[in-house]
Design a protein around this motif. Structure first.
Motif, PDB file in Angstrom:
ATOM      1  N   THR A 420       2.869  21.952  27.788  1.00  0.00           N
ATOM      2  CA  THR A 420       2.234  22.773  26.775  1.00  0.00           C
ATOM      3  C   THR A 420       2.988  22.760  25.461  1.00  0.00           C
ATOM      4  OG1 THR A 420       3.439  24.728  27.536  1.00  0.00           O
ATOM      5  CG2 THR A 420       1.310  24.299  28.535  1.00  0.00           C
ATOM      6  N   ASP A 421       4.229  22.242  25.473  1.00  0.00           N
ATOM      7  CA  ASP A 421       5.018  22.207  24.254  1.00  0.00           C
ATOM      8  C   ASP A 421       5.899  20.982  24.296  1.00  0.00           C
ATOM      9  OD1 ASP A 421       6.107  23.307  21.770  1.00  0.00           O
ATOM     10  OD2 ASP A 421       7.925  23.590  22.945  1.00  0.00           O
ATOM     11  N   ALA A 422       6.094  20.336  23.151  1.00  0.00           N
ATOM     12  CA  ALA A 422       6.840  19.086  23.111  1.00  0.00           C
ATOM     13  C   ALA A 422       8.334  19.317  23.144  1.00  0.00           C
ATOM     14  CB  ALA A 422       6.477  18.288  21.847  1.00  0.00           C
ATOM     15  N   GLY A 423       8.792  20.513  22.840  1.00  0.00           N
ATOM     16  CA  GLY A 423      10.221  20.737  22.748  1.00  0.00           C
ATOM     17  C   GLY A 423      10.785  21.408  23.969  1.00  0.00           C
ATOM     18  N   ALA A 424      12.128  21.441  24.016  1.00  0.00           N
ATOM     19  CA  ALA A 424      12.809  22.116  25.099  1.00  0.00           C
ATOM     20  C   ALA A 424      12.709  23.620  24.904  1.00  0.00           C
ATOM     21  CB  ALA A 424      14.274  21.693  25.129  1.00  0.00           C
ATOM     22  N   VAL A 609       6.876   7.816  25.597  1.00  0.00           N
ATOM     23  CA  VAL A 609       5.696   8.296  26.324  1.00  0.00           C
ATOM     24  C   VAL A 609       6.138   8.691  27.733  1.00  0.00           C
ATOM     25  CG1 VAL A 609       3.375   7.750  27.131  1.00  0.00           C
ATOM     26  CG2 VAL A 609       4.221   6.756  24.997  1.00  0.00           C
ATOM     27  N   GLN A 610       5.785   9.904  28.135  1.00  0.00           N
ATOM     28  CA  GLN A 610       6.110  10.401  29.468  1.00  0.00           C
ATOM     29  C   GLN A 610       4.914  11.140  30.045  1.00  0.00           C
ATOM     30  OE1 GLN A 610       9.783  12.650  28.480  1.00  0.00           O
ATOM     31  NE2 GLN A 610      10.746  11.448  30.068  1.00  0.00           N
ATOM     32  N   ARG A 611       4.813  11.106  31.366  1.00  0.00           N
ATOM     33  CA  ARG A 611       3.790  11.901  32.056  1.00  0.00           C
ATOM     34  C   ARG A 611       4.408  13.236  32.451  1.00  0.00           C
ATOM     35  NH1 ARG A 611      -0.835   9.590  35.922  1.00  0.00           N
ATOM     36  NH2 ARG A 611      -2.127  11.455  35.948  1.00  0.00           N
ATOM     37  N   MET A 612       3.765  14.324  32.034  1.00  0.00           N
ATOM     38  CA  MET A 612       4.326  15.642  32.252  1.00  0.00           C
ATOM     39  C   MET A 612       3.847  16.219  33.580  1.00  0.00           C
ATOM     40  SD  MET A 612       5.943  15.266  29.595  1.00  0.00           S
ATOM     41  CE  MET A 612       6.945  16.737  29.758  1.00  0.00           C
ATOM     42  N   ALA A 613       4.397  17.387  33.915  1.00  0.00           N
ATOM     43  CA  ALA A 613       4.146  17.984  35.221  1.00  0.00           C
ATOM     44  C   ALA A 613       2.679  18.322  35.441  1.00  0.00           C
ATOM     45  CB  ALA A 613       4.996  19.248  35.383  1.00  0.00           C
ATOM     46  N   ASP A 614       1.949  18.612  34.380  1.00  0.00           N
ATOM     47  CA  ASP A 614       0.542  18.962  34.530  1.00  0.00           C
ATOM     48  C   ASP A 614      -0.367  17.737  34.487  1.00  0.00           C
ATOM     49  OD1 ASP A 614       0.831  18.265  31.922  1.00  0.00           O
ATOM     50  OD2 ASP A 614      -0.049  20.090  31.073  1.00  0.00           O
ATOM     51  N   GLY A 615       0.206  16.532  34.468  1.00  0.00           N
ATOM     52  CA  GLY A 615      -0.575  15.308  34.484  1.00  0.00           C
ATOM     53  C   GLY A 615      -0.845  14.711  33.121  1.00  0.00           C
ATOM     54  N   PRO A 651      -4.973  13.076  27.780  1.00  0.00           N
ATOM     55  CA  PRO A 651      -5.375  13.481  29.144  1.00  0.00           C
ATOM     56  C   PRO A 651      -4.805  12.549  30.198  1.00  0.00           C
ATOM     57  CG  PRO A 651      -7.221  12.533  27.926  1.00  0.00           C
ATOM     58  CD  PRO A 651      -6.122  12.716  26.941  1.00  0.00           C
ATOM     59  N   ALA A 652      -4.881  12.995  31.446  1.00  0.00           N
ATOM     60  CA  ALA A 652      -4.245  12.265  32.540  1.00  0.00           C
ATOM     61  C   ALA A 652      -4.807  10.864  32.725  1.00  0.00           C
ATOM     62  CB  ALA A 652      -4.388  13.059  33.844  1.00  0.00           C
ATOM     63  N   ASP A 653      -6.084  10.649  32.393  1.00  0.00           N
ATOM     64  CA  ASP A 653      -6.706   9.341  32.594  1.00  0.00           C
ATOM     65  C   ASP A 653      -6.749   8.512  31.315  1.00  0.00           C
ATOM     66  OD1 ASP A 653      -8.468  10.896  31.210  1.00  0.00           O
ATOM     67  OD2 ASP A 653     -10.233  10.383  32.433  1.00  0.00           O
ATOM     68  N   ALA A 654      -5.983   8.888  30.303  1.00  0.00           N
ATOM     69  CA  ALA A 654      -6.070   8.205  29.016  1.00  0.00           C
ATOM     70  C   ALA A 654      -5.654   6.751  29.090  1.00  0.00           C
ATOM     71  CB  ALA A 654      -5.218   8.930  27.976  1.00  0.00           C
ATOM     72  N   PHE A 655      -4.730   6.424  29.979  1.00  0.00           N
ATOM     73  CA  PHE A 655      -4.209   5.066  30.043  1.00  0.00           C
ATOM     74  C   PHE A 655      -4.597   4.355  31.327  1.00  0.00           C
ATOM     75  CE2 PHE A 655      -1.087   7.592  27.563  1.00  0.00           C
ATOM     76  CZ  PHE A 655      -1.398   7.060  26.324  1.00  0.00           C
ATOM     77  N   ASP A 656      -5.627   4.856  32.003  1.00  0.00           N
ATOM     78  CA  ASP A 656      -6.135   4.136  33.169  1.00  0.00           C
ATOM     79  C   ASP A 656      -6.796   2.844  32.714  1.00  0.00           C
ATOM     80  OD1 ASP A 656      -5.244   6.137  34.761  1.00  0.00           O
ATOM     81  OD2 ASP A 656      -7.189   7.110  35.010  1.00  0.00           O
ATOM     82  N   PRO A 657      -6.804   1.801  33.564  1.00  0.00           N
ATOM     83  CA  PRO A 657      -7.440   0.533  33.161  1.00  0.00           C
ATOM     84  C   PRO A 657      -8.901   0.742  32.800  1.00  0.00           C
ATOM     85  CG  PRO A 657      -6.128   0.245  35.140  1.00  0.00           C
ATOM     86  CD  PRO A 657      -6.181   1.723  34.889  1.00  0.00           C
TER      87      PRO A 657
END
Length: 666
Positions: A420-424, A609-615, A651-657
């Motif tokens: 929900t937030d990009a920072g620590a 680029v990282q996948r976060m806990a919420d997908g 979104p979670a499927d943004a980089f799906d083939p």
């Protein structure tokens, strides 16, 4: 003809046979019944144990849920009532992440007493077996004493041999000796008047062939040689605290110029700029690059970690002082020392010795570094970043100096929903007027692994949060003091440091618990795919372990002719799909994508680029401009949405083939 038994007729069972059969059936039935009863009892006991464990776990889950519940912002992720299996799993993950570093810290405090009997036993055995004779003989009741004993015992077996003298030279000079192909390409890349196409210099010797004594033709693909893009993408400025830790990741990766997972050198980066009539210096040290007990030619390895833990001075510290002398730092010129993990420990040791060596160290900035046992001299202002779930700052068993505390943000375990937030999330700021420790928790990527939190890129996220919104007036004051080091017109020079002992002439040996060499889309295949994009000159796709040996960050460095056609005609989302296929298959924590053009070498485009806990997928973009003219020309092109677009969630499927009508991937 082979011999054989003559045929015979089976006789009918007699009275004795029937008696034996009956007795066997009775005894067998009794035995089977007994075994069945035992198995039934074991099954009941197992069921009771499972039920008890489930009940205890259920109670513990609810207790932890209620402990975390009153907190205003729970961390590392928001908990839900543990009524279902999934919610209980999340609660247990939170309990594990929160307890692991505390258990490590408690174990470190007890290590000296718990392990001292073994160390004393080794000393006693050494009376008759010289292989076990190593100092200290008696003073082994502290953690430092245990480590000294371990290091000395290891040396007798050919391990942990740190050497003494360090060889220091310019990083380009080192490349000229060890990797002339890379240096030859870098000269072409940096020369604005060089020919349009790169050609290896005549007579360039192939180093591996030279070592083998073979006569080979020039390298068949001069632009496919590993390390060209990574070596060319060295930054020229450090513009802030976040960039300091992004620079740290680059430093650690450049310790392996040919990208073969074997550290060849320790890189020490020196920055200088004029301000107020005086030069201000930044000296940045590398972190651990090899976790193998056999020392290698690169002095930033497990051996250095243990030597520092034993309160000794490793080769890399002596190399740091030699680099500072070679850089021409004069007495009275302010110096900021910086490092992550081992680099922070080296920086702290250099700060202790600086005054005797004629240097004026004014600031020390560390991330993920145990500093509690280091006697930092007065007058050195320390900013120490620690993640609340990072075990490394706690392995020494002593907290940093604390005289005041500010828990208004929700306590040391405060946080927010990952993604929900990009920072620590800064949980607490503790310290003295000169020694400020910031305890924070960055958003966790998927799978909630502890290794993610001990990584220079994670500390870069924390640094970004501090710059945008300092949690305390002392942090704001410290950041204001550091700005003079980060201003424009910097001059960065990279230095190489090597062990000189004849016993450590080989590169460091990789020691990983799992590898990513055999992935689904190989690095070679992906490299060739990117090379086929028009105007792409060189590509390096490799894995960075700038933290724990199990923490992997995929890097993709690309050199192109011009930035404008790349962003106009190439969809970076398609590039992300190929890179993220590596991440999904091999337990990586993210990708770091860098781009630079020969026509505009003063502009560097970086994305993490990282996948976060919420997908969701989080993208953080960093732009570096060497001059104001390049910034005016390319900032609108590379960041059309302004600075606000530097952090983006997908979104979670943004980089799906993606597939076309025929079913083929596109």
């Amino acid at each position: 003809m082979l011999p054989q038994l003559p045929p015979r007729t089976l006789r009918r069972r007699g009275p004795l046979g029937w008696l034996v059969l009956g007795v066997g059936v009775v005894l067998g039935a009794i035995l089977m019944l007994a075994i069945g009863v035992v198995l039934l009892v074991l099954g009941v006991v197992a069921a009771v144990v499972v039920a008890a464990v489930w009940l205890v776990g259920y109670v513990v889950a609810w207790i932890w849920f209620f402990v975390q519940g009153p907190r205003r912002i729970p961390y590392p992720f928001r908990l839900h009532a543990p009524v279902g299996r999934r919610s209980r799993t999340i609660v247990f993950s939170s309990l594990y992440l929160s307890s692991a570093p505390r258990i490590v810290g408690a174990s470190a405090r007890l290590a000296g007493f718990l392990l001292s009997p073994l160390a004393l036993l080794a000393s006693a055995v050494g009376l008759v077996a010289p292989r076990w004779r190593a100092r200290p003989y008696v003073a082994v009741f502290t953690l430092a004493g245990i480590l000294r004993k371990s290091v000395n015992l290891g040396r007798r077996r050919g391990w942990l041999r740190d050497g003494h003298d360090a060889r220091v030279l310019g990083y380009d000079a080192f490349l000229g000796e060890a990797f002339p192909h890379i240096l030859d390409f870098l000269r072409w890349w940096r020369d604005p008047d060089a020919p349009h196409d790169y050609r290896p210099s005549p007579g360039l010797v192939d180093v591996p062939a030279g070592l083998l004594g073979l006569h080979l033709e020039p390298y068949p693909d001069p632009l496919g040689y590993p390390g060209l893009a990574a070596g060319a993408l060295r930054r020229r400025q450090i513009t802030g605290l976040r960039q300091l830790f992004v620079s740290q990741r680059e430093i650690d990766d450049l310790c392996d110029p040919d990208l073969d997972d074997r550290a060849d050198v320790a890189l020490i980066r020196v920055s200088s700029r004029m301000a107020g009539g005086r030069r201000h210096w930044i000296v940045q040290f590398p972190s651990t690059k090899s976790w193998h007990p056999r020392a290698g030619v690169a002095p930033n390895d497990l051996t250095a970690d243990l030597v520092i833990g034993a309160e000794g001075e490793p080769t890399v510290t002596r190399a740091g002082l030699e680099v500072m002398r070679a850089a021409g730092i004069r007495e009275g010129e302010p110096v900021m020392l910086a490092g992550f993990s081992l680099g922070g420990m080296v920086a702290a040791q250099v700060a202790v010795r600086a005054e005797a060596e004629g240097f004026t160290v004014t600031h020390l900035v560390t991330g993920g570094t145990p500093l509690g046992r280091v006697p930092i001299p007065r007058g050195v202002h320390v900013l120490a970043l620690e993640h609340v779930l990072d075990i490394v700052p706690r392995i020494e068993g002593r907290e940093n100096p604390v005289r005041w505390r500010n828990d208004d943000t929700g306590g040391a375990a405060g946080g927010t929903d990952a993604g929900t937030d990009a920072g620590a999330v800064v949980g607490a700021v503790v310290g003295t007027d000169e020694f400020v420790t910031v305890l924070a928790g960055p958003p966790l990527p998927a799978e909630f692994r502890l290794g993610v939190l001990h990584q220079s890129t994670a500390y870069a996220d924390t640094a970004r949060t501090l710059e945008l919104d300092p949690p305390d007036e002392r942090v704001a004051a410290m950041l204001a003091e550091l700005r003079v080091f980060f201003g424009p017109d910097q001059r960065l020079v990279d230095h190489a440091a090597l062990r000189t002992s004849t016993s450590v002439v080989q590169p460091s040996v990789p020691f990983y618990l799992h590898s990513t060499v055999q992935e689904g889309i190989t690095r070679g295949t992906l490299r060739q795919t990117l090379r086929r994009i028009p105007d792409v000159l060189a590509v390096d796709v490799y894995q960075s372990r700038a933290g724990f040996a199990t923490t992997i960050l995929w890097n993709a460095d690309v050199l192109v002719r011009s930035l404008r056609p790349w962003f106009a005609s190439v969809e970076r989302m398609a590039v992300y799909r190929g890179l993220l296929s590596l991440l999904k298959r091999r337990r990586a924590v993210g990708i770091h994508f860098r781009l630079q053009a020969k026509e505009t070498p003063g502009v560097t485009w970086e994305a993490t680029v990282q996948r976060m806990a919420d997908g969701q997928w989080r993208e953080i973009i960093d732009l570096t401009f060497d001059d104001a003219e390049s910034e005016r020309e390319f900032r609108p092109v590379l960041l059309p949405g302004g600075d606000a677009s530097t952090v983006t969630y997908y979104p979670a499927d943004a980089f799906d083939p993606a597939f076309d009508a025929s079913g083929a991937a596109r």
